[in-house]
Design a protein around this motif. Sequence first.
Motif, PDB file in Angstrom:
ATOM      1  N   GLU A   4       8.974 -20.606  34.417  1.00 34.34           N
ATOM      2  CA  GLU A   4       8.891 -21.156  33.070  1.00 34.34           C
ATOM      3  C   GLU A   4       7.505 -20.900  32.477  1.00 34.34           C
ATOM      4  O   GLU A   4       6.527 -20.771  33.214  1.00 34.34           O
ATOM      5  CB  GLU A   4       9.167 -22.667  33.083  1.00 34.34           C
ATOM      6  CG  GLU A   4      10.567 -23.031  33.545  1.00 34.34           C
ATOM      7  CD  GLU A   4      10.754 -24.529  33.669  1.00 34.34           C
ATOM      8  OE1 GLU A   4      11.818 -25.036  33.238  1.00 34.34           O
ATOM      9  OE2 GLU A   4       9.850 -25.196  34.207  1.00 34.34           O
ATOM     10  N   ILE A   5       7.443 -20.854  31.147  1.00 31.23           N
ATOM     11  CA  ILE A   5       6.176 -20.739  30.427  1.00 31.23           C
ATOM     12  C   ILE A   5       6.017 -21.986  29.566  1.00 31.23           C
ATOM     13  O   ILE A   5       6.885 -22.285  28.743  1.00 31.23           O
ATOM     14  CB  ILE A   5       6.132 -19.468  29.547  1.00 31.23           C
ATOM     15  CG1 ILE A   5       6.299 -18.214  30.405  1.00 31.23           C
ATOM     16  CG2 ILE A   5       4.827 -19.399  28.758  1.00 31.23           C
ATOM     17  CD1 ILE A   5       6.363 -16.915  29.606  1.00 31.23           C
ATOM     18  N   ILE A 262       3.463 -13.629  25.856  1.00 28.67           N
ATOM     19  CA  ILE A 262       4.878 -13.484  25.510  1.00 28.67           C
ATOM     20  C   ILE A 262       5.304 -12.017  25.609  1.00 28.67           C
ATOM     21  O   ILE A 262       6.374 -11.683  26.130  1.00 28.67           O
ATOM     22  CB  ILE A 262       5.145 -14.031  24.096  1.00 28.67           C
ATOM     23  CG1 ILE A 262       4.888 -15.539  24.042  1.00 28.67           C
ATOM     24  CG2 ILE A 262       6.569 -13.722  23.662  1.00 28.67           C
ATOM     25  CD1 ILE A 262       5.751 -16.368  24.962  1.00 28.67           C
ATOM     26  N   PHE A 266       7.235 -12.564  29.125  1.00 28.23           N
ATOM     27  CA  PHE A 266       8.506 -13.185  28.762  1.00 28.23           C
ATOM     28  C   PHE A 266       9.628 -12.167  28.900  1.00 28.23           C
ATOM     29  O   PHE A 266       9.763 -11.254  28.099  1.00 28.23           O
ATOM     30  CB  PHE A 266       8.439 -13.726  27.334  1.00 28.23           C
ATOM     31  CG  PHE A 266       9.641 -14.543  26.918  1.00 28.23           C
ATOM     32  CD1 PHE A 266      10.432 -15.186  27.868  1.00 28.23           C
ATOM     33  CD2 PHE A 266       9.975 -14.667  25.582  1.00 28.23           C
ATOM     34  CE1 PHE A 266      11.535 -15.939  27.478  1.00 28.23           C
ATOM     35  CE2 PHE A 266      11.070 -15.407  25.182  1.00 28.23           C
ATOM     36  CZ  PHE A 266      11.847 -16.047  26.145  1.00 28.23           C
ATOM     37  N   VAL A 273      10.818 -20.922  27.630  1.00 24.69           N
ATOM     38  CA  VAL A 273       9.464 -21.087  27.110  1.00 24.69           C
ATOM     39  C   VAL A 273       9.457 -22.392  26.326  1.00 24.69           C
ATOM     40  O   VAL A 273      10.262 -22.571  25.409  1.00 24.69           O
ATOM     41  CB  VAL A 273       9.071 -19.916  26.186  1.00 24.69           C
ATOM     42  CG1 VAL A 273       7.716 -20.186  25.532  1.00 24.69           C
ATOM     43  CG2 VAL A 273       9.027 -18.610  26.962  1.00 24.69           C
ATOM     44  N   ILE A 299      13.681 -20.195  24.004  1.00 27.28           N
ATOM     45  CA  ILE A 299      12.475 -20.802  23.443  1.00 27.28           C
ATOM     46  C   ILE A 299      12.796 -22.205  22.949  1.00 27.28           C
ATOM     47  O   ILE A 299      13.728 -22.404  22.166  1.00 27.28           O
ATOM     48  CB  ILE A 299      11.923 -19.950  22.279  1.00 27.28           C
ATOM     49  CG1 ILE A 299      11.697 -18.506  22.736  1.00 27.28           C
ATOM     50  CG2 ILE A 299      10.619 -20.545  21.752  1.00 27.28           C
ATOM     51  CD1 ILE A 299      11.339 -17.561  21.619  1.00 27.28           C
TER      52      ILE A 299
END
Length: 543
Positions: A4-5, A262, A266, A273, A299
Amino acid sequence: MKKEIVINETADQIRIAITEDSRLAEIFVESPGKERMVGDIYLGKVARVMSGIRAAFIDIGHKQDAFLHFSDVDPNIDEYSALIGEDGAEVEEDEDDGSDDIPETSTGPHAQSKESVARPPKTQIAQRPQRPPQREIHLERGQSIIVQVTKEPVGKKGVRVTSKVSLPGRYLVLLPFDGRIGVSKKLYNFREKKRLRRIIRSLLPEGFGVIIRTVAEGKEEELLKNDLEQLVKTWREIEKSLKTEQPPILLYKDLSTVSSVIRDLFNNEVQRVVVDSRRLYKEITTYVKWFAPSLLDKIEFYRGKQPIFDVFGVAKDMQESLGRRVPLKTGGYLVIDVTEAMTVIDVNSGRYAASKEQEQNSLRTNLEASKEIIRQLRLRDIGGIIVIDFIDLDEERNKRKVYEELRREFRRDRAKATVLPMTEFGLVQITRQRIRQSIMQSFSESCPVCAGTGIVQSRATIFTDITGWFGRYKTNGNGRHLKLLVHPYLASYLKEGRPSHLFKLMWKHKVLIKLQQDPKLQVNTFKVFSVTQDRDITEDFKG
């Protein structure tokens, strides 16, 4: 692996956390005045040429000149010279700024950091390997040169630059004046490589080269075409600037830290995110809508009341990353010390004793430590020389297991690293690519008292300095009524003993001293005031 971000924006900082299986793996920080510089392209001017160290210092308009090693000077100088309008300028070629991709045909800095000297044949083992002849570099003071930042400034050192310029995109990295087509080493499917090469070859303008990034795997021609056209358009704008601008000047500013993370990280491996800033949420969704619409559903805008880093456990892991001692699950622990020359990591078994067999205990602790060490190197972004002192192992096969575990864990690391086998003393030597400041430099500053050493003068030593001051005052000073200001930590020492240290001081120098505590003073300093003159006389009798 669950990846995960998590992005948090505060009044003066943007922090991006990469978590793996709910544990913090990497952290990026962007603050005002400390914006990301890697990837920026400058038209600079040669300030000094140091042939003895095969390097030059380039004026790019910063307080400190940039460092350019001769190995980072591109051989295709003439094309850039024509752009700048000079006969002997430099620059060019390149590498993938997203360090997750290493081209098969790369000759840029990525390839240089991975270079190794081939072993000579067994029949020639005693002979010293022949070094390839060094390429002659001709740089002159005042000469204009195009350079790109490859490493952030560290401490008192300025940025490191290369003249092998590249422009990274989502799927491709554009190489001006380089006709080759490289493919990321992490792209293993031969048929996919062939397909991507065929597509790029049909789209690539004459005179340009490209590195195909890992995330390009399986992507349609239209996406690759759009990415390439945008990169070529950006380079054409840089070319126009070169015709009118004078050095030193910034020609191209790479993406912000958020956008670059990103762009580079990503992908389909990331579950989601999560961002707590509406501004950044809109910025990210707009950017992703352009290059990867299929990822938009991943997102999320965080609406919770608790701090986002607390909810995801990032805050706790960040505190751990600043500590000198790192605990291991089995009871052992790591001690991490950063010096000017290298980082030293000590592995300790602590209270761990699950088995009576010492060798097996040591092996289990070392294997667990290996995983945590690589995580800490990534998390703290420690680069340069790293030496690990593992718990002693007697059997060679066990030493080999620890070495292989380290190499296996390094596969998760985007930075390039070289690991040497364990020595007979239980030491493992590592070199790891350094690009930006470590997390310690981003989140901390040197202590104003100890100046970063971690230690201060003992109270006895400071008292000796005070005694010396009063000795000089007794010889040259006037007045017997004085006021001594010290930190409470030192005041407690002066009051110790029967008679106290303070009483002995007054008796020896025949003065009356009124002791006063001031918590605002540094622990290793003191001030003396004349009561009769009502002024600070500390400097008057300082040694």
